[in-house]
Design a protein around this motif. Structure first.
Motif, short mmCIF file in Angstrom:
data_model
loop_
_atom_site.label_atom_id
_atom_site.label_comp_id
_atom_site.label_asym_id
_atom_site.label_seq_id
_atom_site.Cartn_x
_atom_site.Cartn_y
_atom_site.Cartn_z
N ARG A 279 2.60 4.92 -19.70
CA ARG A 279 1.74 3.80 -19.29
C ARG A 279 1.68 3.68 -17.77
O ARG A 279 1.40 2.61 -17.25
CB ARG A 279 2.25 2.51 -19.93
CG ARG A 279 2.11 2.52 -21.44
CD ARG A 279 2.73 1.29 -22.09
NE ARG A 279 2.58 1.36 -23.55
CZ ARG A 279 1.59 0.80 -24.22
NH1 ARG A 279 0.66 0.11 -23.58
NH2 ARG A 279 1.51 0.91 -25.54
N GLU A 280 1.91 4.80 -17.10
CA GLU A 280 1.86 4.80 -15.64
C GLU A 280 0.87 5.84 -15.14
O GLU A 280 0.70 6.91 -15.75
CB GLU A 280 3.24 5.10 -15.04
CG GLU A 280 4.25 3.99 -15.18
CD GLU A 280 5.52 4.34 -14.44
OE1 GLU A 280 6.10 3.43 -13.78
OE2 GLU A 280 5.95 5.51 -14.51
N VAL A 281 0.25 5.50 -14.03
CA VAL A 281 -0.56 6.47 -13.30
C VAL A 281 0.29 7.03 -12.17
O VAL A 281 0.88 6.27 -11.39
CB VAL A 281 -1.83 5.81 -12.72
CG1 VAL A 281 -2.65 6.83 -11.93
CG2 VAL A 281 -2.66 5.18 -13.81
N VAL A 282 0.39 8.36 -12.11
CA VAL A 282 1.17 9.02 -11.07
C VAL A 282 0.19 9.56 -10.04
O VAL A 282 -0.67 10.39 -10.35
CB VAL A 282 2.02 10.16 -11.65
CG1 VAL A 282 2.86 10.81 -10.55
CG2 VAL A 282 2.91 9.65 -12.78
N VAL A 283 0.32 9.08 -8.82
CA VAL A 283 -0.55 9.50 -7.73
C VAL A 283 0.31 10.24 -6.72
O VAL A 283 1.26 9.67 -6.17
CB VAL A 283 -1.24 8.30 -7.06
CG1 VAL A 283 -2.14 8.77 -5.92
CG2 VAL A 283 -2.05 7.51 -8.08
N VAL A 284 -0.02 11.51 -6.48
CA VAL A 284 0.72 12.34 -5.53
C VAL A 284 -0.17 12.57 -4.33
O VAL A 284 -1.28 13.11 -4.45
CB VAL A 284 1.15 13.68 -6.16
CG1 VAL A 284 1.93 14.51 -5.14
CG2 VAL A 284 1.98 13.44 -7.41
N ASN A 285 0.31 12.18 -3.17
CA ASN A 285 -0.42 12.40 -1.92
C ASN A 285 -0.04 13.78 -1.38
O ASN A 285 1.07 13.99 -0.90
CB ASN A 285 -0.07 11.31 -0.91
CG ASN A 285 -0.84 11.46 0.39
OD1 ASN A 285 -1.68 12.35 0.53
ND2 ASN A 285 -0.56 10.60 1.35
N LYS A 286 -0.98 14.72 -1.45
CA LYS A 286 -0.73 16.07 -0.97
C LYS A 286 -1.20 16.29 0.47
O LYS A 286 -1.12 17.40 0.97
CB LYS A 286 -1.42 17.08 -1.89
CG LYS A 286 -0.88 17.07 -3.31
CD LYS A 286 -1.58 18.12 -4.17
CE LYS A 286 -1.05 18.13 -5.58
NZ LYS A 286 -1.70 19.18 -6.41
N HIS A 287 -1.70 15.22 1.10
CA HIS A 287 -2.04 15.35 2.52
C HIS A 287 -0.78 15.70 3.31
O HIS A 287 0.34 15.35 2.93
CB HIS A 287 -2.62 14.04 3.05
CG HIS A 287 -3.99 13.72 2.54
ND1 HIS A 287 -4.21 12.93 1.42
CD2 HIS A 287 -5.22 14.05 3.00
CE1 HIS A 287 -5.51 12.81 1.21
NE2 HIS A 287 -6.15 13.48 2.15
N ASP A 288 -0.99 16.34 4.43
CA ASP A 288 0.13 16.72 5.29
C ASP A 288 0.42 15.69 6.37
O ASP A 288 1.53 15.65 6.90
CB ASP A 288 -0.16 18.07 5.97
CG ASP A 288 -0.34 19.19 4.96
OD1 ASP A 288 0.46 19.27 4.02
OD2 ASP A 288 -1.28 19.99 5.13
N ALA A 289 -0.56 14.88 6.71
CA ALA A 289 -0.39 14.01 7.88
C ALA A 289 -0.75 12.56 7.64
O ALA A 289 -0.30 11.70 8.39
CB ALA A 289 -1.23 14.55 9.04
N VAL A 290 -1.55 12.24 6.65
CA VAL A 290 -2.06 10.87 6.52
C VAL A 290 -1.64 10.28 5.19
O VAL A 290 -1.41 10.99 4.20
CB VAL A 290 -3.59 10.81 6.66
CG1 VAL A 290 -4.02 11.32 8.02
CG2 VAL A 290 -4.28 11.58 5.54
N SER A 291 -1.54 8.96 5.17
CA SER A 291 -1.26 8.23 3.94
C SER A 291 -2.55 8.11 3.13
O SER A 291 -3.60 8.64 3.50
CB SER A 291 -0.70 6.86 4.28
OG SER A 291 -1.74 6.01 4.76
N LEU A 292 -2.46 7.34 2.05
CA LEU A 292 -3.63 7.13 1.20
C LEU A 292 -4.42 5.89 1.59
O LEU A 292 -5.31 5.45 0.84
CB LEU A 292 -3.20 7.02 -0.27
CG LEU A 292 -2.53 8.25 -0.87
CD1 LEU A 292 -2.20 8.01 -2.34
CD2 LEU A 292 -3.42 9.48 -0.74
#
Length: 1018
Positions: free
Chosen positions: A582-595
C-alpha cells in the motif's frame, strides 16, 4: 600556384587557436550567396581564382554555409569504415573534385580602423584562402575553426574573397568518421574587428567545492572581470573565492552571467562553477557521482547536411531533454560552437571529441596509421589544440575525447601530454588503445549484457595485446567505465535498453553510456513522382559505399522521434515509481537535484476506462535517494481487500469487482522550463491493483456482454468422428459450417464469420527482417539463416477429409495441416480447433515442429523462427483498430517498457512506423482484446486468452520486405491481420552483440487461443 592539399601539415598562415566568444566588437557575417565553380581536379579553375579582376559572373551562385553536393554540384558519398580513395597517405587521386568560391563585399559604414580577423568555422576538407589577391594561407581539420589576420588587407570597399576547397586532402585521412563525405564551406564565415590592446583569448576556471566557488579568469591582455550577481569586479589573473554559489550541472545548469572588458570591448561570460575529478575509480562532478544517460550526436540535417542553424540545434536539445537524455558525445568531432553554448544554457553533459578518426586503416592492417607515423604528429596536435582552445570555457564540456577508432600509436601520448598541461581540469577519454594509458576511463563499444555485468564487477577479460596482471591491466581495472557506444539504433530497435540501464545503475564503476546514435543520416531526395524520401549510401552510384548503415538514429531524418527514442526515454527516466503493498516507492535517480521541481499525479483505470484521479503528495527527496508514501485513500479503497472508502486526495467513482484495475502515477514538471512546459511527463509507473485476472473489457459494444473463454477441446476417437458435410456453393466447393462460421472444405480455412467475409488463418513464422535481424557478419546473420532454410517461403497443406476436418460435435471443428518450405523437411504440423458458443468462435491453435530444424546437412544451420502466429486476410474497408493492452506505440519482447497498459484507438494507417527502409514494425504485445471497424462493415472483435501480439497492415510481410522506400508500400485492397503467440525480440545486432537467447522463439510445441466475435450495429 602552390597546392597544399597533399601536405600532411595542418595549415599555414593561420592565427593561433583561441577561445570562441561573443562580444560587442563589430562583426560582419559573410554568409550568403557566393560565386562557385566546380572542377574535377585539385587545380580547380587554375591560378586566376585569386585575381580580383576575374570575371566570375558566369559562375553559379551557391549558399554559404552549405555543402556543394547538396546544392546541385556532384554527389554526396557515404562510407562507414572505408576510405573512398586509395590508402596512399598523404596522397589523393588526380580526380579530386574542387570547389572555387568567390565573394565580393564591402565593409559597413562605421567599421573601425585597426585589426581585423577573417574566421572560418568549418571547411571540408582543405581550404586555401586569398583576400584581394593576397594569399592568406590554408587549413585542414574540417570541423574546426581557423582564422587569418587580414589587418591592412581588407579595405572599405571592393573586397574580393576567394577560397579553393578540395574535396579530398591529407586531412581526409584523419576524418573517416562513419558519415557522409560532404565537402564545402559548411559553417559560418565572419570578419571580426579586433580592438588594439584588446583581449583575443582568455581562459575561465570556475571550480566548486562544498558550497563555495573559486574563479580565475586569465587573458592575453589585461581586463576587468565583472559578475554583478556575485558582486564581483576583479582584474584578470586574480583568483577569487566566493563563499556561496550554486554549482552548474546538467540537471541544474546554473550560469552566472558577467563580462570581461578591455580596450573598449565587452565580452560575454557565462560562468558555471563545477569540478570534475576521478576519485576512487569513479567519475565525480561537484563531489558527487554522475551517470550519463547519453547519445552520440553527429551533426545532420536531411537538406543541409552538417550545415545546421541555431533553431535546429535548439530543437535537438529540446528533444533530448524531453526524452531524459542528459549527455552528448560529440561524435566524432567538435560541433558548431553555438551547440556548446546551448548545452551550457539548457544543461547537457558533453564529451567533446576531437576531429580524428582513421578507421579505414583497418584495410591496410593498420600499416601507415597516422597516430603511429611521425609525419602526422603536427596535424594531430593541431586538431587537439584547436578543439581545447575553442571549447575550454564551456562548463558543459566535462571530458575531452582524443578521437575515435584510430588504433594506437605514439601520437596519443603527445595529445595526452599537451591537454593535461593546458587543461588539467578535465579527464581524458580514448577507447581504441587497448592499454588505455592515455585515457582516464576504461571504455568499450557494444558489449553484451553479460560482458557489461563483468565490467561492472571489474572482472572483465583482459584486452588482446595486454598482458594479464601487467601494470596496464591493473590500472585499467581501477578506472571508471564509460560506455561510449551501445544500443545501435538502426531501424526497428534497439532492444534491451531497460536491461542495459539496469546494469549501468547497479555498479559504482559505471559513469553511464551513449546510445549510437541521435539521428538517421538520410539525405532528402525526390522520386520521379515528386515524392520526398531519404537517401542512404546505397542510393549513390559509387563504390565503396556504406549502404543503409547511415540510417542508425533515434530520430528519423526529419527529426520525428522513432519508437526507439520513446523506449530510451522510459529506460533512462531519472525517477522510478513503483507500488509495494500500500505504498508508492519513489526513487530519485538524479545526480544533483531533489524532486522539488516535480509534481506527481495519479489515475486509476478499469479495463482502460478512467475511474479516479488525483495528485500525490511526495515529500522532497534528495538526489540518489528514495521516499515512500502511502497510496491515496481513494486508491486503497479500490484494492481487492475490504477497505474503508475515504475519497481523500482525488475524485472517486465506484469500481466494479471485475476487470483489470491499473494505477498509473506520473512525475511531471511543476513549472515551465526553457525546454518543456509545466505538466511534461518526466517519468511514470504502472501497477495492477486487482488480484483476479479478467480480460473482459468494459465496452459499449455487444461483444463485451458475453465474453466466453474455453479451454482445450477434448477429441472423440477417430472412428466416431462424423465426416464434414457438403453444403453446396459454387461448383465443387465444399462449405462446412459451425454455428455462424463457414469454412472452405478444400483448405480448412475460415471464410466467413457472422456474415463477414475473411480468409484465414495460416501459420505465419515470418517477419520482414529488421536491420538488426540482418545483423553485421556471420555471428548475427539471423535473417540470412531464416532465408537459407526457407522460413520466408512456407507452403501450407491441408490434411483432407477424415485426416484434416473433424467434427467431434455439432459445435466443434478440428482442422489439421502442415506448413513448411520447399527443399526442406522442417516445418510445423498445425491443429486449429474451433468451437462455437454463445455467438462467439473460440480458436485453439497448436503447432508442433517437424523435420530438420537442427540439421547439419545444410551448412550446420540452427535457426529459430522470428514469429509464431497466424495471418488473416480481411476486407480492405477496415480502417480503425481499438485495443486494450500495451500501447499506443509498437512494442516487442525486449522493447516494451514505453508501452503502457491501456485502451487505445488508432487508424490502421497510423499503426505503421515509416522506417526509411521498410521492415517489421507496428507489433503490439500483451493485447487483451482488439476490435477492427470500418464504414459499412461489422466490427470484428478478438479476445486473447489471455494475451496476443497483433499487427494490422494494408500489405503483407512479403510486400513489406520487398519495398525499398515507404512509398513503395501500396494498399493491397485487403487488411492483413496477425494474431500471434509472439515474435522474437529486436536486439541491436546491426552493430552489436547477438540477440540474447531469452528473446528468441524456441523450436518447440506452441499453443495459444483466442475468441472471435462479429458485432453488427453501433
Amino acid at each position: 600556384m602552390v597546392e597544399f592539399h597533399e601536405d600532411p601539415g595542418p595549415g599555414s598562415g593561420r592565427r593561433a587557436p583561441r577561445a570562441d566568444f561573443v562580444s560587442d566588437a563589430p562583426r560582419l557575417s559573410l554568409n550568403g550567396r557566393w560565386r562557385f565553380r566546380l572542377s574535377g581536379t585539385a587545380a580547380g579553375t587554375g591560378p586566376s581564382i585569386s585575381d580580383p579582376g576575374l570575371d566570375d559572373t558566369g559562375w553559379d551562385p551557391i549558399r554559404v554555409p552549405s555543402h556543394w553536393v547538396l546544392e546541385g554540384h556532384d554527389q554526396p558519398l557515404y562510407t562507414n569504415t572505408a576510405y573512398p580513395f586509395p590508402i596512399d597517405p598523404p596522397y589523393l587521386p588526380d580526380l579530386n573534385p574542387t570547389g572555387d568560391y568567390r565573394l565580393r563585399f564591402d565593409l559597413p559604414p562605421g567599421w573601425p580602423d585597426g585589426r581585423a580577423v577573417l574566421r572560418f568555422q568549418g571547411v571540408d576538407s582543405c581550404g586555401t584562402v586569398w583576400l584581394n589577391g593576397e594569399l592568406l594561407g590554408h587549413s585542414k581539420g574540417s570541423r574546426l575553426p581557423f582564422e587569418f589576420d587580414v589587418t591592412g588587407v581588407v579595405r572599405p570597399r571592393g573586397n574580393v574573397l576567394a577560397v579553393r576547397v578540395q574535396r579530398w586532402s591529407s586531412g581526409s585521412y584523419l576524418e573517416d568518421q562513419d558519415m557522409w563525405w560532404l565537402p564545402g564551406i559548411f559553417r559560418d564565415v565572419e570578419l571580426l574587428s579586433r580592438p588594439e590592446g584588446g583581449i583575443d583569448d582568455f581562459t575561465v576556471r570556475a571550480s566548486y567545492a562544498s558550497g563555495s566557488g573559486t574563479l580565475l579568469v586569465t587573458a592575453d591582455a589585461p581586463g576587468l572581470v565583472e559578475v554583478p550577481e556575485l558582486g564581483l569586479a576583479v582584474a584578470t589573473g586574480q583568483e577569487v573565492t566566493i563563499a556561496r554559489v550554486e554549482p552548474w550541472s546538467a540537471e541544474h545548469p546554473r550560469l552566472y552571467h558577467g563580462t570581461l572588458t578591455a580596450a573598449g570591448e565587452t565580452i560575454e561570460l557565462a560562468i558555471g562553477f563545477r569540478t570534475v575529478e576521478i576519485s576512487g575509480g569513479r567519475l565525480l562532478i561537484n563531489g558527487a557521482p554522475v551517470l550519463f544517460r547519453g547519445v552520440n550526436r553527429h551533426e545532420h540535417d536531411p537538406d543541409r547536411g552538417r550545415s545546421l542553424d541555431r533553431e535546429t540545434m535548439i530543437r535537438d536539445i529540446e528533444l533530448m531533454k524531453r526524452h531524459n537524455v542528459n549527455a552528448v558525445r560529440t561524435a566524432h568531432y567538435p560541433p558548431h560552437p553555438e551547440f556548446l553554448r546551448l548545452c551550457d544554457e539548457y544543461g547537457l553533459w558533453v564529451v567533446d571529441e576531437c576531429d580524428i578518426e582513421t578507421h579505414g586503416f583497418i584495410y591496410s592492417g593498420w600499416e601507415g596509421n597516422p597516430p603511429a607515423e611521425p609525419m602526422w604528429r603536427e596535424a594531430l596536435l593541431d586538431r587537439t589544440r584547436r578543439m581545447v582552445e575553442r571549447d575550454k570555457n564551456h562548463p558543459s564540456v566535462v571530458i575531452w575525447s582524443l578521437g575515435n577508432e584510430s588504433g594506437s600509436g605514439p601520437a596519443f601520448a603527445d595529445l595526452e601530454t599537451w591537454i593535461r598541461e593546458r587543461d588539467p581540469t578535465r579527464p581524458l577519454h580514448y577507447e581504441r588503445d587497448p592499454s588505455y594509458r592515455h585515457s582516464d576511463f576504461y571504455s568499450l563499444m557494444y558489449p553484451s549484457l553479460d560482458d557489461l555485468e563483468r565490467i561492472g564487477r571489474r572482472k572483465e577479460e583482459t584486452p588482446s595485446g595486454v598482458e594479464p596482471g601487467s601494470d596496464d591491466d591493473v590500472r585499467r581495472r581501477g578506472l571508471p567505465f564509460l560506455l561510449c557506444e551501445y544500443a545501435h539504433a538502426m531501424g526497428n530497435g534497439p532492444g534491451s535498453l531497460v536491461e542495459y540501464q539496469a546494469i549501468l545503475e547497479s555498479y559504482e564503476r559505471f559513469c553511464g553510456g551513449f546510445v549510437w546514435e541521435w539521428i538517421d543520416h538520410g539525405l532528402a531526395g525526390v522520386d520521379a513522382f515528386g515524392r520526398r524520401y531519404y537517401r542512404h549510401g546505397g542510393d549513390i552510384d559509387h563504390q565503396p559505399n556504406g549502404g543503409r548503415y547511415c540510417l542508425d538514429g533515434l530520430l528519423f531524418p526529419d527529426r520525428t522521434p522513432s519508437p526507439g527514442l520513446g523506449e530510451l526515454r522510459k529506460a533512462i527516466e531519472p525517477v522510478s515509481i513503483s507500488v509495494e503493498g500500500r505504498e508508492v516507492v519513489v526513487v530519485n535517480k538524479h545526480d544533483a537535484v531533489s524532486l522539488a521541481h516535480l509534481g506527481f499525479r495519479w489515475r486509476v483505470k478499469v479495463d482502460g476506462i478512467r475511474r479516479a484521479a488525483g495528485t500525490l503528495e511526495v515529500p522532497d527527496c534528495p538526489a540518489r535517494s528514495e521516499v515512500r508514501v502511502p497510496l491515496p485513500d481513494a486508491v486503497t479503497a479500490m484494492l481487492p481487500e475490504p477497505h474503508p472508502a475515504a475519497p481523500a486526495g482525488g475524485e472517486r467513482q465506484p469500481v466494479e469487482a471485475s476487470g483489470e484495475v491499473w494505477l498509473t502515477i506520473e512525475a511531471v514538471l511543476a513549472e515551465d522550463t526553457r525546454w518543456a512546459p509545466a505538466g511534461h511527463v518526466i517519468a511514470w509507473g504502472q501497477a495492477r491493483l486487482d488480484s483476479a485476472t479478467s480480460h473482459s473489457p468494459v465496452s459499449h459494444s455487444p461483444a463485451s456482454h458475453s465474453p466466453v473463454s474455453h479451454g482445450p477441446v477434448s477429441h472423440s476417437p477417430a472412428s466416431h468422428r462424423p465426416r464434414p458435410a457438403d453444403e453446396g456453393g459454387r461448383a465443387g466447393e465444399v462449405r462446412v459450417r459451425v454455428g455462424e462460421a463457414a469454412f472452405d472444405g478444400r483448405t480448412g480455412r475460415l471464410t466467413s464469420l457472422g456474415g463477414l467475409e475473411l480468409d484465414g488463418p495460416v501459420l505465419d513464422v515470418w517477419r520482414a527482417p529488421t536491420e538488426n535481424d540482418r545483423g553485421q557478419g556471420p555471428r548475427n546473420a539471423l535473417a540470412a539463416d531464416w532465408e537459407a532454410v526457407g522460413l520466408d517461403r512456407f507452403l501450407h497443406r491441408f490434411l483432407h477429409r477424415a485426416d484434416g476436418l473433424d467434427r467431434p460435435d455439432d459445435h466443434t471443428l478440428v482442422v489439421r495441416g502442415r506448413s513448411g518450405p520447399a527443399t526442406r523437411t522442417l516445418g510445423f504440423r498445425t491443429t486449429y480447433t474451433y468451437r462455437w458458443q454463445d455467438g462467439t468462435l473460440h480458436l485453439l491453435v497448436e503447432a508442433d515442429p517437424v523435420g530438420d530444424w537442427d540439421d547439419t546437412a545444410y551448412g550446420h544451420l540452427t535457426v529459430t523462427p522470428p514469429r509464431m502466429g497466424t495471418r488473416w486476410s480481411l476486407p480492405g474497408g477496415y480502417t480503425d483498430v481499438t485495443w486494450f493492452g500495451r500501447g499506443p506505440g509498437e512494442s516487442y519482447a525486449d522493447s516494451r517498457a514505453a508501452a503502457r497498459v491501456g485502451r487505445y484507438a488508432r487508424s490502421i494507417d497510423a499503426l505503421q512506423t515509416p522506417y526509411p527502409v521498410p521492415q517489421e514494425n507496428g507489433n503490439h504485445v500483451e493485447t487483451r482484446w482488439l476490435e477492427l471497424s470500418g464504414p459499412g462493415l461489422p466490427t470484428l472483435r478478438v479476445d486473447g486468452e489471455p494475451h496476443l501480439d497483433f499487427t494490422a497492415r494494408r500489405w503483407t510481410s512479403e510486400a513489406l520486405q520487398a519495398a525499398r522506400r515507404p512509398h513503395d508500400l501500396t494498399d493491397s485492397g485487403r487488411v492483413w491481420l496477425n494474431l500471434d503467440h509472439g515474435q522474437q525480440g529486436l536486439g541491436s545486432a546491426s552493430c552489436g552483440p547477438a540477440l540474447p537467447g531469452r528473446y528468441r522463439l524456441e523450436v518447440r510445441r506452441y499453443s495459444w487461443s483466442m475468441t472471435l466475435t462479429v458485432v453488427r450495429g453501433s
